[in-house]
Design an enzyme around this catalytic site. Sequence first.
Site, short mmCIF file in Angstrom:
data_model
loop_
_atom_site.label_atom_id
_atom_site.label_comp_id
_atom_site.label_asym_id
_atom_site.label_seq_id
_atom_site.Cartn_x
_atom_site.Cartn_y
_atom_site.Cartn_z
N GLY A 151 0.36 -1.00 0.22
CA GLY A 151 0.00 0.15 0.01
C GLY A 151 0.76 1.52 0.16
N CYS A 152 -0.07 2.18 -0.34
CA CYS A 152 1.28 3.61 -0.72
C CYS A 152 1.37 4.44 0.88
CB CYS A 152 -0.15 5.07 -1.68
SG CYS A 152 -1.29 4.95 -0.28
N TYR A 153 0.66 4.37 2.28
CA TYR A 153 0.98 4.39 3.27
C TYR A 153 1.84 3.81 4.16
CZ TYR A 153 -2.41 8.16 4.23
OH TYR A 153 -3.38 9.44 4.20
N THR A 155 4.79 1.95 2.35
CA THR A 155 5.30 2.20 1.46
C THR A 155 6.37 3.42 2.39
OG1 THR A 155 4.68 0.93 -0.40
CG2 THR A 155 6.50 2.68 -0.66
#
Length: 348
Positions: A151-153, A155
């Site tokens: 996921g973005c967060y 990462t």
Amino acid sequence: MSQIKVGIVGATGYAGAELVRLLAGHPAVSLTALTSQSYAGQAFWEVYPHLYRYVDMVTSELEPDRLAAECDVVFTALPHGHAVPVAREIKRRGKKFIDLGADFRFTGVDTYQQWYKVEHTGADLLDEAVYGLPELQREKIKGAWLVANPGCYPTGAILGLAPLLKAGLAEPDSIIIDAKSGVSGAGRGLSLNTHYCEVNENIKAYNVARHRHTPEIEQALAALAGRPVTVSFTPHLTPMSRGILCTIYARLHAGADAGSLYELYQRFYQGEPFVRLLPAGMLPGTKAVTGSNHCDIGLVYDPRTSRVVVVTAIDNLIKGAAGQAVQNMNIIFNLSESTGLAGPGMYP
């Protein structure tokens, strides 16, 4: 080398469209299939006009068997709960699969079902999935057929904390992650929360103490620390299109100092093509990574509180999604990781 035939499922979402843009310019890739539930039968450039004369393909409905037969690797950028049938067909055909959703990120179904409120129908595939954070799992990614793109967060948070947890310097129950994201992280679907008048000139926390990326972060950090890790994670929505800034606080065990911490991060990320440890005294900003696959990291040690403050910045749609997925594809097919991803982002 022959071209890698690529299919993208969910190509007309924001992450899918970034995959299309990146892969259309990738020297080793031939885009073979773009699927879309909402825009099937339309030319891709009609949905995303910035790709006019770059991508001439027409989107189609999803047919997993045909997709698996025609492609060497398939990316899925779908809502959670929808990737398993595609993965099964890809496995049957002996092809490669990279999922940008959450369906294969967890080691067991219980955590997924608890946080996502969806029944998991692919428990038998989880042992074959590799968590696709290249800086930590590069060797496993090389031999994988199924990669779960982070996921973005997670990462931004995991890359900021990995050196500390791996070295055993941070107290595992002291970690606070304050994260701020651009609106594109919410996807392209219509929502009151992402309406212009709701977002413009406004910043607000959301899903406090219950965001779905929390257990993903904790799982990865626990693997690094060799013990359970509990974090306080609070995301915020900010009035910008893209980017994530994580400000991370961790209490350190005795004996830490600013110089040794900086050297630790230098050693840990030495040679990494997309992690940029900024010079001492310089802190990341989202504008500096916009449009790039970089994760910028800065850190400050506060001896008064025995805490380190680590700040990371990524583009949520690139290193937080599509760019990282391409990086994983490059690893699987034994290409340079920077192929199709090299260069800085856009500024301003």
